[in-house]
Structure formats: C-alpha cells, structure tokens
Enzyme design. Structure first.
Site, PDB file in Angstrom:
ATOM      1  N   CYS A   1      38.470  42.349  27.911  1.00  0.00           N
ATOM      2  CA  CYS A   1      38.034  41.608  29.104  1.00  0.00           C
ATOM      3  C   CYS A   1      36.520  41.579  29.254  1.00  0.00           C
ATOM      4  O   CYS A   1      35.964  40.586  29.723  1.00  0.00           O
ATOM      5  CB  CYS A   1      38.699  42.160  30.358  1.00  0.00           C
ATOM      6  SG  CYS A   1      38.433  43.926  30.635  1.00  0.00           S
TER       7      CYS A   1
ATOM      8  N   HIS B   1      38.664  47.256  34.176  1.00  0.00           N
ATOM      9  CA  HIS B   1      38.941  45.825  34.080  1.00  0.00           C
ATOM     10  C   HIS B   1      37.664  45.084  34.459  1.00  0.00           C
ATOM     11  O   HIS B   1      36.829  45.611  35.205  1.00  0.00           O
ATOM     12  CB  HIS B   1      40.092  45.420  35.003  1.00  0.00           C
ATOM     13  CG  HIS B   1      40.536  44.004  34.797  1.00  0.00           C
ATOM     14  ND1 HIS B   1      40.931  43.518  33.570  1.00  0.00           N
ATOM     15  CD2 HIS B   1      40.621  42.957  35.650  1.00  0.00           C
ATOM     16  CE1 HIS B   1      41.252  42.250  33.676  1.00  0.00           C
ATOM     17  NE2 HIS B   1      41.061  41.870  34.939  1.00  0.00           N
TER      18      HIS B   1
ATOM     19  N   ASP C   1      39.394  35.404  36.377  1.00  0.00           N
ATOM     20  CA  ASP C   1      40.018  36.523  35.670  1.00  0.00           C
ATOM     21  C   ASP C   1      40.981  35.930  34.652  1.00  0.00           C
ATOM     22  O   ASP C   1      42.049  35.427  35.015  1.00  0.00           O
ATOM     23  CB  ASP C   1      40.747  37.447  36.642  1.00  0.00           C
ATOM     24  CG  ASP C   1      41.344  38.675  35.961  1.00  0.00           C
ATOM     25  OD1 ASP C   1      41.394  38.716  34.715  1.00  0.00           O
ATOM     26  OD2 ASP C   1      41.778  39.593  36.680  1.00  0.00           O
TER      27      ASP C   1
END
Length: 194
Positions: free
Chosen positions: A16, A63, A81
């Site tokens: 990510c 994250h 996201d």
C-alpha cells in the site's frame, strides 16, 4: 471526481505504501502539495481496518491511504484507498466511520501519520526488505509477490519505510521534515473530519 477510477492506478497487493506513492505521482491527481499520504499504525503494529478487499476487518501491521481535496468543496477531503471496498473516492468522514471506527480496545488504538504528498514523493524509499523472509531451507522468499517495477529509492535512502510506520503516543504532535506529523485518533478526526 467521476474521472477517478481505481483501474487507472497501479496496485500491488500488500504494498500500500508504494501504491499510494504512485497514486500521488499520477498525472490525474491535482497539485501534490494539496494531497497527503496517511499511514495508520500503532506501537504493536496491529491495526484493524474494515471494508478492505482482503477482509472485513483486516488487522494490518500498518496501512496507507491518500487524501485529496474534494474539487467541489476544498474544505473537505476525499480518501483514495486502493484496498478498500468503499466507494472510490470516499469522503473522509465516511471512510473513518466505516473503515476506521472508534475502538473500545485500547490495545488496537490507531495513530495516524499525515505527510504532505509532495514531501512523500520526494522522501519515501523502500527496498522492500520488510516483505522478505527466509524459508526452512534458509532461502529468501517473499511474503507477498513484489511489484514488477524497481523499488522506490531516493538519492539519500534505499529504505526509510520504518520511519513512517513507527508511531505511538510519544510521537503525537511531533513534526518531522519529510515524515509529516503524528495524530492520535481523536485529534485526527477532530482536525480532518469536518
């Protein structure tokens, strides 16, 4: 923001931080100085995030998602996201309510590192060492298949990802050039969710 579609962005599962780096560099994203990379973690490196494509919830070690100003109301922020099942983009308040609800268990308390997009693009570096392990025979193996492109590096660093994900109560309120500032959950919501 109808022109924003997940399919136009590069996404590699379990990377990510690199996904957000590439997203913030994408030509469709407005001025990076008005955008942010947001790291979510805690001292235990154990943060539950709901509405993720891998599960609901997923307990990540950390994250990362991006924030951009809403072009229809620049006082509001939108979340990008690439791992979320929420609409893309999502209003920040919706994302926080559904993906990062307030937790009663303090052991999972989240902290947020907010880094201006233009700084993140200039300072982030990862040689992906955090995704390597050793199998029983002593051979190096990947925990997840790495991206096909070369690792992201700067002139001065091959790896500084740990400086982004490391955060706890002692870091709240600190501002570090290139690495943003850390907020506890209450302050992050109060300052950014309107």
């Amino acid at each position: 923001m109808n022109q924003l579609n997940k399919s136009i962005f590069t996404r590699t599962a379990c990377f990510c931080e690199e996904n957000v780096f590439l997203l913030l560099k994408h030509k469709i994203i407005p001025d990076p100085s008005k955008t942010f990379a947001v790291f979510v973690s805690n001292p235990l490196k154990s943060v539950p995030i709901w509405r993720q494509s891998k599960g609901d919830p997923v307990v990540w070690d950390y994250h990362v998602f991006a924030l951009i100003p809403d072009p229809e109301n620049e006082q509001e922020m939108l979340v990008l996201d690439l791992d979320s099942t929420l609409p893309f983009p999502s209003p920040l308040q919706q994302y926080m309510d559904e993906a990062c609800p307030v937790l009663r268990d303090n052991s999972y308390k989240r902290f947020y590192r907010l880094i201006r997009g233009s700084e993140y693009i200039q300072t982030f570096a990862s040689d992906r060492r955090h995704m390597k392990a050793v199998d029983q025979a002593g051979n190096p193996v990947w925990n997840a298949e790495p991206p096909a492109y070369a690792p992201v590096q700067t002139e001065t660093s091959k790896f500084n990802l740990d400086r982004y994900w490391t955060m706890g109560p002692e870091d709240v309120g600190k501002i570090e050039a290139g690495f943003g500032s850390v907020y506890d959950e209450d302050t992050f919501r109060r300052v950014l969710c309107r």
